[in-house]
Design an enzyme around this catalytic site. Structure first.
Site, PDB file in Angstrom:
ATOM      1  N   PHE A 157       6.812  -0.649  -5.092  1.00  0.00           N
ATOM      2  CA  PHE A 157       5.336  -0.489  -4.725  1.00  0.00           C
ATOM      3  C   PHE A 157       4.774  -1.834  -4.709  1.00  0.00           C
ATOM      4  CE2 PHE A 157       1.163   0.453  -5.334  1.00  0.00           C
ATOM      5  CZ  PHE A 157       0.743   1.602  -4.754  1.00  0.00           C
ATOM      6  N   ARG A 170      -6.443  -5.042  -2.816  1.00  0.00           N
ATOM      7  CA  ARG A 170      -6.537  -4.883  -1.217  1.00  0.00           C
ATOM      8  C   ARG A 170      -6.756  -6.544  -0.831  1.00  0.00           C
ATOM      9  NH1 ARG A 170      -6.319   0.438   0.525  1.00  0.00           N
ATOM     10  NH2 ARG A 170      -7.332   1.865  -0.795  1.00  0.00           N
TER      11      ARG A 170
END
Ligand code: IMP
Ligand code: MG
Length: 182
Positions: A157, A170
């Site tokens: 991940f 992000r």
């Protein structure tokens, strides 16, 4: 005074630096530019994850492009896609007869891209091609034709450069493997 707070990105190991991402993005931009031979292209970014990659790659594509966005949310827990996909924000205009280039941050199971390709095909574009920054080949559950891939990565991940874990990370300028609790 010493900063006793721990870094908010301490659970992340860098996989691709900002410099590596920029260099690969420029290569992809050159290949895409050469492929379309000066023709107009409608670039469709898949929100939210694409926002940084799209902003950077369009500046390396030397073509008369237009840009559209489509918002997709796939149900499931935070680290696994369920394949049940919902359009949360649609295109603002018709794409009939146009050459479409989809810009995606990452393709894992392929379920999201499969859904999107089927959906966009019903709108009768002239062609659809796919450019993804990251691809996890081991995660594939359905076959999707990917035309340009930035980096193939192992089944881990990852976060950063547009990719999130539960809405966070992000804004990292690099891509890294997340080792925090999931
Ligand atoms: P797929 O449907 O399994 O191919 O997953 C596609 C979507 O899942 C992407 O657009 C991402 O939003 C999310 N995703 C898959 N793998 C990762 C990851 O490693 N980090 C962050 N998001 C991911
Ligand atoms: Mg996501």
């Amino acid at each position: 005074m010493a900063n006793t707070r721990e870094r908010w990105d301490r659970d992340i190991d860098v996989l691709f630096s900002a410099e590596e991402i920029a260099a690969r993005t420029a290569e992809l931009g050159r290949e895409i530019t050469a492929h379309y031979e000066g023709k107009p292209v409608c670039v469709i970014g898949i929100l939210k994850g694409c926002f940084l990659f799209l902003a950077d790659i369009v500046r390396t594509i030397d073509l008369p492009i237009s840009t559209e966005f489509i918002g997709i949310s796939s149900y499931g827990n935070e680290t696994e896609s369920s394949g049940v996909v919902q359009i949360t924000a649609d295109l603002t205009r018709s794409i009939e007869g146009q050459d479409i280039l989809i810009i995606e941050d990452i393709i894992d199971t392929g379920l999201t891209m499969r859904y999107l390709l089927d959906n966009l095909a019903t709108r009768r574009p002239n062609s659809i091609k796919v450019c993804t920054l990251l691809h996890k080949p081991e995660g594939a559950r359905v076959r999707v034709a990917i035309d340009w891939v930035g980096f193939e990565i192992p089944n881990k991940f990852v976060v950063g450069y547009g990719l999130d874990y539960a809405g966070r990370f992000r804004n990292l300028p690099y891509i890294g493997v997340y080792h925090g609790a999931t």
